[in-house]
Scaffold this active site. Structure first.
Site, PDB file in Angstrom:
ATOM      1  N   LYS A   1      15.325   2.063  -0.667  1.00  0.00           N
ATOM      2  CA  LYS A   1      15.955   1.729  -1.949  1.00  0.00           C
ATOM      3  C   LYS A   1      15.703   2.888  -3.127  1.00  0.00           C
ATOM      4  O   LYS A   1      14.762   3.516  -3.042  1.00  0.00           O
ATOM      5  CB  LYS A   1      15.399   0.476  -2.500  1.00  0.00           C
ATOM      6  CG  LYS A   1      15.602  -0.609  -1.727  1.00  0.00           C
ATOM      7  CD  LYS A   1      14.667  -1.882  -2.138  1.00  0.00           C
ATOM      8  CE  LYS A   1      14.350  -3.053  -1.352  1.00  0.00           C
ATOM      9  NZ  LYS A   1      13.292  -3.749  -1.672  1.00  0.00           N
TER      10      LYS A   1
ATOM     11  N   HIS B   1       4.538 -12.150  -8.692  1.00  0.00           N
ATOM     12  CA  HIS B   1       3.646 -11.259  -7.741  1.00  0.00           C
ATOM     13  C   HIS B   1       2.169 -11.654  -8.132  1.00  0.00           C
ATOM     14  O   HIS B   1       1.314 -11.931  -7.359  1.00  0.00           O
ATOM     15  CB  HIS B   1       3.881 -10.028  -7.705  1.00  0.00           C
ATOM     16  CG  HIS B   1       5.171  -9.378  -7.374  1.00  0.00           C
ATOM     17  ND1 HIS B   1       6.004  -8.731  -8.038  1.00  0.00           N
ATOM     18  CD2 HIS B   1       5.787  -9.559  -5.943  1.00  0.00           C
ATOM     19  CE1 HIS B   1       7.172  -8.483  -7.028  1.00  0.00           C
ATOM     20  NE2 HIS B   1       6.895  -9.030  -6.144  1.00  0.00           N
TER      21      HIS B   1
ATOM     22  N   ARG C   1      10.349 -18.395  -3.167  1.00  0.00           N
ATOM     23  CA  ARG C   1      10.908 -19.007  -4.372  1.00  0.00           C
ATOM     24  C   ARG C   1      11.981 -19.957  -4.211  1.00  0.00           C
ATOM     25  O   ARG C   1      12.200 -20.924  -4.853  1.00  0.00           O
ATOM     26  CB  ARG C   1      11.535 -17.640  -5.191  1.00  0.00           C
ATOM     27  CG  ARG C   1      10.643 -17.064  -5.833  1.00  0.00           C
ATOM     28  CD  ARG C   1      11.124 -15.434  -6.084  1.00  0.00           C
ATOM     29  NE  ARG C   1      11.461 -14.735  -5.119  1.00  0.00           N
ATOM     30  CZ  ARG C   1      11.773 -13.690  -5.100  1.00  0.00           C
ATOM     31  NH1 ARG C   1      11.642 -12.939  -6.200  1.00  0.00           N
ATOM     32  NH2 ARG C   1      12.094 -12.864  -3.961  1.00  0.00           N
TER      33      ARG C   1
ATOM     34  N   SER D   1      12.014  -8.921  -9.161  1.00  0.00           N
ATOM     35  CA  SER D   1      12.136  -7.589  -9.571  1.00  0.00           C
ATOM     36  C   SER D   1      13.483  -6.961  -9.712  1.00  0.00           C
ATOM     37  O   SER D   1      13.493  -6.139 -10.614  1.00  0.00           O
ATOM     38  CB  SER D   1      11.274  -6.699  -8.341  1.00  0.00           C
ATOM     39  OG  SER D   1      10.091  -6.915  -8.247  1.00  0.00           O
TER      40      SER D   1
HETATM   41  P1  ADP Z   1      10.040  -6.693  -0.944  1.00  0.00           P
HETATM   42  O1  ADP Z   1      10.554  -5.409  -1.310  1.00  0.00           O
HETATM   43  O2  ADP Z   1       9.194  -6.763   0.332  1.00  0.00           O
HETATM   44  O3  ADP Z   1      10.885  -7.989  -0.865  1.00  0.00           O
HETATM   45  P2  ADP Z   1       8.931  -7.612  -3.293  1.00  0.00           P
HETATM   46  O4  ADP Z   1       8.175  -6.796  -4.122  1.00  0.00           O
HETATM   47  O5  ADP Z   1      10.171  -7.738  -3.931  1.00  0.00           O
HETATM   48  O6  ADP Z   1       9.171  -6.998  -2.047  1.00  0.00           O
HETATM   49  O7  ADP Z   1       8.235  -9.154  -3.150  1.00  0.00           O
HETATM   50  C1  ADP Z   1       7.017  -8.909  -2.288  1.00  0.00           C
HETATM   51  C2  ADP Z   1       6.777 -10.626  -1.944  1.00  0.00           C
HETATM   52  O8  ADP Z   1       6.508 -11.273  -3.182  1.00  0.00           O
HETATM   53  C3  ADP Z   1       7.696 -11.181  -1.349  1.00  0.00           C
HETATM   54  O9  ADP Z   1       7.228 -12.351  -0.378  1.00  0.00           O
HETATM   55  C4  ADP Z   1       8.577 -12.147  -2.419  1.00  0.00           C
HETATM   56  O10 ADP Z   1       8.956 -13.322  -1.724  1.00  0.00           O
HETATM   57  C5  ADP Z   1       7.353 -12.468  -3.230  1.00  0.00           C
HETATM   58  N1  ADP Z   1       7.830 -12.884  -4.564  1.00  0.00           N
HETATM   59  C6  ADP Z   1       8.784 -11.774  -5.113  1.00  0.00           C
HETATM   60  N2  ADP Z   1       8.585 -12.485  -6.587  1.00  0.00           N
HETATM   61  C7  ADP Z   1       8.153 -13.484  -6.550  1.00  0.00           C
HETATM   62  C8  ADP Z   1       8.104 -14.749  -7.608  1.00  0.00           C
HETATM   63  N3  ADP Z   1       8.707 -14.745  -8.509  1.00  0.00           N
HETATM   64  N4  ADP Z   1       7.180 -15.740  -7.108  1.00  0.00           N
HETATM   65  C9  ADP Z   1       6.788 -15.749  -5.881  1.00  0.00           C
HETATM   66  N5  ADP Z   1       6.905 -14.950  -4.968  1.00  0.00           N
HETATM   67  C10 ADP Z   1       7.612 -13.714  -5.269  1.00  0.00           C
END
Ligand code: ADP
Length: 162
Positions: free
Chosen positions: A42, A18, A91, A129
């Site tokens: 969640k 992120h 990703r 995450s």
């Molecule tokens: P959500 O609950 O909306 O999926 P996340 O916090 O998991 O939210 O992710 C928010 C954004 O960050 C999404 O676009 C996700 O694809 C991106 N993201 C999460 N982890 C990574 C990573 N390791 N590399 C690049 N983008 C990421």
């Protein structure tokens, strides 16, 4: 005219994947709003207030980055903030299939919105995450995957409460 973007997510917890996206986006947009969704059904590892506190600390020294919370649709927070861009990270092909549908729906809901995708840095493409929470749950070391603030905080948490 200054261009603003919204990077929405749960950030439970925020990872190096992120932070890499936010840093890259902040070089392109005048303002990047990191928007922490409150409307998730969640069960989260971090309570909402703690996610706000941690994410705010992570970006405190990056000019043009602002952290806020939101409830409801991402397009509505974009409208309120006057932001025409949604930033998302990709990703893998699985992310692409999921994100593509959300982007298409968002552009139907708010035609002025453009979703901008950042291809994950290969060093962080394996980080999610969800996996970080699993590693934490089984007592593993998450420090290579998250900002130091997260490792410091998580080290103080009582694992039994999760
Ligand atoms: P959500 O609950 O909306 O999926 P996340 O916090 O998991 O939210 O992710 C928010 C954004 O960050 C999404 O676009 C996700 O694809 C991106 N993201 C999460 N982890 C990574 C990573 N390791 N590399 C690049 N983008 C990421």
């Amino acid at each position: 005219m200054p261009q603003s973007a919204v990077f929405p997510g749960s950030f439970d917890p925020i990872t190096l994947g992120h932070t890499d996206i936010v840093e890259r986006a902040s070089k392109i947009f005048d303002k990047v709003y990191v928007a922490i969704g409150q409307n998730t059904t969640k069960t989260t590892l971090f309570p909402f207030g703690k996610r706000m506190e941690i994410v705010s600390k992570v970006f405190v020294n990056i000019p043009g980055v602002e952290v806020l919370s939101y409830e409801g649709l991402t397009v509505e927070i974009c409208r309120k903030l006057g932001a025409k861009y949604v930033v998302r990270g990709l990703r893998s092909g699985t992310d692409f299939d999921y994100e593509r549908n959300i982007a298409l729906m968002n552009s139907k809901l708010y035609p002025d919105i453009e979703t901008v995708f950042f291809i994950s840095n290969p060093d962080y493409a394996g980080i999610s995450s969800t996996i970080v929470r699993e590693i934490y749950k089984f007592g593993g070391d998450i420090s290579n995957f998250v900002p130091d603030i997260v490792s410091d905080y998580i080290g103080k948490m009582d694992r039994a409460v999760y």
